[in-house]
Design an enzyme around this catalytic site. Structure first.
Site, PDB file in Angstrom:
ATOM      1  N   GLY A 292      43.378  37.011  42.889  1.00  0.00           N
ATOM      2  CA  GLY A 292      42.064  37.354  42.331  1.00  0.00           C
ATOM      3  C   GLY A 292      41.483  38.572  43.019  1.00  0.00           C
ATOM      4  O   GLY A 292      42.203  39.343  43.654  1.00  0.00           O
ATOM      5  N   ASN A 293      40.196  38.784  42.876  1.00  0.00           N
ATOM      6  CA  ASN A 293      39.536  39.888  43.580  1.00  0.00           C
ATOM      7  C   ASN A 293      38.108  39.485  43.914  1.00  0.00           C
ATOM      8  O   ASN A 293      37.655  38.401  43.549  1.00  0.00           O
ATOM      9  CB  ASN A 293      39.591  41.174  42.746  1.00  0.00           C
ATOM     10  CG  ASN A 293      38.938  41.005  41.401  1.00  0.00           C
ATOM     11  OD1 ASN A 293      37.733  40.811  41.314  1.00  0.00           O
ATOM     12  ND2 ASN A 293      39.733  41.033  40.337  1.00  0.00           N
ATOM     13  N   PHE A 294      37.396  40.378  44.617  1.00  0.00           N
ATOM     14  CA  PHE A 294      36.081  40.017  45.160  1.00  0.00           C
ATOM     15  C   PHE A 294      34.913  40.201  44.190  1.00  0.00           C
ATOM     16  O   PHE A 294      33.765  40.060  44.581  1.00  0.00           O
ATOM     17  CB  PHE A 294      35.797  40.833  46.426  1.00  0.00           C
ATOM     18  CG  PHE A 294      36.702  40.491  47.578  1.00  0.00           C
ATOM     19  CD1 PHE A 294      36.724  39.209  48.079  1.00  0.00           C
ATOM     20  CD2 PHE A 294      37.530  41.451  48.148  1.00  0.00           C
ATOM     21  CE1 PHE A 294      37.552  38.879  49.139  1.00  0.00           C
ATOM     22  CE2 PHE A 294      38.364  41.139  49.202  1.00  0.00           C
ATOM     23  CZ  PHE A 294      38.381  39.841  49.704  1.00  0.00           C
TER      24      PHE A 294
ATOM     25  N   ALA B 248      36.390  43.105  36.618  1.00  0.00           N
ATOM     26  CA  ALA B 248      37.468  43.592  37.492  1.00  0.00           C
ATOM     27  C   ALA B 248      38.714  42.803  37.113  1.00  0.00           C
ATOM     28  O   ALA B 248      38.920  41.680  37.588  1.00  0.00           O
ATOM     29  CB  ALA B 248      37.094  43.371  38.951  1.00  0.00           C
TER      30      ALA B 248
END
Ligand code: CTP
Length: 402
Positions: free
Chosen positions: A209-211, A277
């Site tokens: 995943g990402n932030f 994102a």
């Protein structure tokens, strides 16, 4: 008469500024409003209910029941077009922030379905206290509007911030508020916003995943909806709580699910903003069982995901405005320009991770808007809500020029 036919409940709380409220009622009535006044018990020490009943030409209540008759707060809450809490003491502010309901004002506030405007009034130290600031943030997050406090002489004799806005200012604020509310430049327009991260599953317990938190995209959906657009928010796994959303939310997890959801909505949307994102790669296979720890290294094979923005850009029709984001760490402008062209977008919102206060997780953002017509607009560091307002304004300008 700018308030002709408007039904206003004025809720007065225990602050010295309450002595100004008969004048406030007169101004509201003069502007054409029908005004009903309610008070907290503490407010009756500062202003006479008889004076308020006389100027408002309506009975005034300060208790949930009067002489064994119950004052129907639900009915009052439904009757009003606007609930105006003025002056709002630090105590009532805290109660509104936390849902306390030990008097009629609290009960009407919690029952109200209309916009709530709050004119705080307190001494500067109380106004600047972190708990007051937090309470202001909380009630704003519920969709209430704060009428800015004024600077000047306070009840303590000190000079500072925290004075209730003057009745004339409150009425003028109310005029602009209602005018803005009626102005719905995007009424009848459908809009799509993608937001948040995506999670690409590796096995039943892990993901890539990402932030991203989804804050910027949610602010954009709100801003579009405030201007009357019919918004669908396609939201990746974000932990943010969206209270009273003014738009439809479609929850998705992976890039593929986000693509499918966006593809369905996009053809009917005149404005699409892809702020998510999205993972660029996903694991080739999702392991059916938890991947066990084995050797010193672990290699994963990843496959490219569908570029949602680029794919939608290919099918974009005349009259559709497509906006993408670019999060860059270097060669920011050149990379953003490349994305604008390759993905056939009308505008790219460029975020640089080198700017303090910009990017994932912050409440602020600093962006440059790069348009397909070669023009660019650099915005200063603003809250994400303000940034969203500016982005939507720029999109409207682009559409007007089309
Ligand atoms: N985007 C998308 N689908 C993807 C990847 C990105 O729709 N699979 C969109 C994002 O929502 C954003 C824009 O494309 O609006 C740019 O995303 P970004 O991650 O900055 O760029 P990438 O195209 O992924 O390129 P790179 O990672 O090389 O910077």
């Amino acid at each position: 008469m700018q308030l002709a036919g408007k039904k206003i409940i004025l809720a007065i709380t225990g602050s010295i500024a309450a002595y100004k409220t008969p004048h406030l009622v007169r101004l509201l009535v003069k502007a054409g409003a029908e005004v009903k006044v309610i008070l907290t018990p503490a407010a009756t020490d500062f202003v006479s209910p008889l004076a308020l009943a006389t100027v408002s030409k309506n009975p005034v209540h300060s208790n949930v029941s009067d002489n064994s008759a119950w004052n129907n707060h639900v009915e009052m809450g439904l009757w009003a077009d606007v609930l105006l809490v003025a002056p709002c003491s630090a105590n009532t502010l805290a109660k509104m922030a936390h849902g306390l309901c030990d008097n009629l004002v609290g009960a009407v506030y919690l029952s109200a379905k209309c916009p709530v405007l709050v004119a705080p009034a307190m001494d500067e130290d109380m106004w600047l206290h972190p708990s007051t600031k937090r309470n202001i943030d909380i009630i704003q997050s519920y969709g209430n509007t704060i009428i800015p406090v004024a600077h000047g002489e306070l009840a303590s004799g000190l000079i500072g911030e925290g004075r209730m806005a003057e009745p004339e200012e409150i009425v003028s604020f109310l005029f602009s508020f209602l005018q803005k509310k009626n102005e719905q430049p995007l009424k009848g327009i459908k809009a799509l916003v993608s937001a948040g991260p995506t999670y690409e599953r590796l096995d039943p317990v892990r993901f890539i995943g990402n932030f991203s938190t989804g804050k910027m995209g949610i602010a954009l959906a709100e801003s579009l909806a405030d201007k009357g657009a019919e918004v669908t928010l396609v939201l990746g796994p974000s932990s943010l709580e969206i209270l009273n959303p003014k738009f439809e939310i479609r929850r998705v997890e992976s890039a593929e699910e986000m693509y499918e959801a966006c593809k369905k909505v996009f053809p009917s949307c005149k404005i699409s903003i892809l702020a998510a994102a999205v993972a660029d790669y996903k694991p080739d296979n999702i392991a059916p069982d938890k991947i066990k720890k084995q050797g010193e290294t672990l290699s994963l094979t990843l496959t490219k995901t569908q570029d949602i923005l680029a794919t939608l850009g290919k099918t974009k029709k005349k009259g559709q405005t497509l906006v993408g984001f670019a999060l860059e760490t270097n060669n920011e402008k050149a990379n953003a320009l490349k994305k604008l062209k390759v993905k056939n977008a009308d505008m790219i919102v460029l975020n640089s991770l080198r700017d303090e206060g910009a990017g994932f997780g912050h409440d602020t953002n600093k962006v440059t808007l790069i348009k397909a017509n070669g023009k660019s607009v650099s915005l200063p560091l603003l809250s994400k809500k303000e940034t969203a307002e500016e982005i939507v304004n720029q999109i409207m300008l682009l559409r007007n020029a089309q």
